[in-house]
Write a protein that holds these residues in place. Sequence first.
Motif, PDB file in Angstrom:
ATOM      1  N   VAL A 263       0.770  -1.410   0.138  1.00 54.41           N
ATOM      2  CA  VAL A 263      -0.472  -0.017   0.335  1.00 54.41           C
ATOM      3  C   VAL A 263       1.273   1.526  -0.380  1.00 54.41           C
ATOM      4  N   THR A 264       2.266   1.736   1.000  1.00 52.28           N
ATOM      5  CA  THR A 264       2.877   2.382   0.985  1.00 52.28           C
ATOM      6  C   THR A 264       3.375   3.052   0.048  1.00 52.28           C
ATOM      7  N   ARG A 265       3.814   2.168  -1.151  1.00 52.96           N
ATOM      8  CA  ARG A 265       4.437   1.603  -2.370  1.00 52.96           C
ATOM      9  C   ARG A 265       3.510   2.234  -3.459  1.00 52.96           C
ATOM     10  N   SER A 266       2.105   2.096  -3.212  1.00 55.03           N
ATOM     11  CA  SER A 266       1.714   2.260  -4.278  1.00 55.03           C
ATOM     12  C   SER A 266       0.681   3.838  -4.235  1.00 55.03           C
ATOM     13  N   VAL A 267       0.508   3.672  -2.556  1.00 56.52           N
ATOM     14  CA  VAL A 267      -0.204   5.295  -2.411  1.00 56.52           C
ATOM     15  C   VAL A 267       0.817   6.184  -2.830  1.00 56.52           C
TER      16      VAL A 267
END
Length: 384
Positions: A263-267
Amino acid sequence: MKETVTRPPELSGLLHGFVLRLRTRLTHVSQAHARSYFAALETMPAPFTLLSIYWAGRFTLCARREDLLLYDECFREFFVGGVPSPTSGDNSALQRVTGLLASCGEDEAAEAEDRKETQALSANVMEVLRGSDFTTMSQAELSEVLRLIETLRFSYPLRQNRYRRSSHLGPLHAQRTVRAALEQHGEFIRLVRARADLRPRRCVLLIDVSGSMRGYAEPLLRFGYAMTNSMPRVAEVFSMGSRLARLTPLLGGQAPQVAMRAVTRSVVDWGGGTRLGSGLQGFLNTWGQRGMARGAVVIIASDGWESGGAELLAEQMARLRRLAYKVIWVNPHKSSEGYEPSTAGMKAALPYVDNFVGGASLAELVALGQTIGSVAGSEFKRKS
């Protein structure tokens, strides 16, 4: 993690001496057998007794029937001063071992009491943290609460299918009863009963990850992780900031740490600006209008700060209200003392919200999960 029993150094040395003595009699006893012996002792409850030491070695150090006699002789020789029979000879070694075992038991009892006090203290601390605001916690406290949020499990929100399912416990189904009578030449031989056919209702969570939600976005994402994994194929999770991102494939079926890293990489807009109106419009155009929001329970987690214009947000909220079954707005600041929905975004959104709840603590997130699971069921009960 299994608790291990700590032996005093004197007892550990005595047990190592016993194993060395035994290896002179039983040549097949290897280092691996010795490790198994000590591992078996670690799993035994305190206090240690001579009987537990005996049976731990008998199960782990004896491989053949003929080994048992040699093992018994070596055990008596080592622990009873070299006398073959335990009823005769010098018992100084036995007394020494018994004293060590007793002191070990006293230490273990004291440690057990300490553990009970620590557990009671931890329970009291967790009860306090349950109602504490996420932003007031230390990093260690927040990590523990996040771990608890990940383990939350929810009941499915339900919807009533168009048709009813046959059931001998349900109310009378007039049409089917008449149809069955016509098949019997007009005789009412049996009464047909049916109950409502309830199926899971879709649940959509939209999380504001802008800078104004710093401190609350991560717990809400963990809440989304728990929701996705406890309601698979029904729950959907999106992030809203300066852009819209679907997070469901990243959260479902993975370990929490792996999911959060993905999620951190995607957002990419984490901690940026807030455009709730355009984000909600993008959701409705791409996903909601095509069926994801139709008849669904939609939860919007945001503090209501809008930099893109409150008019667009009000327009999209009205559009969402026509599609969704229920709209729940989660504002972490709602539970603050003296809070008033004074921001333009909140004023524009509230007329189209069914439930306005807080989300700044673990207790409020647990209550939110209960609301999600009961909202459709309560509606069905009221109608029936």
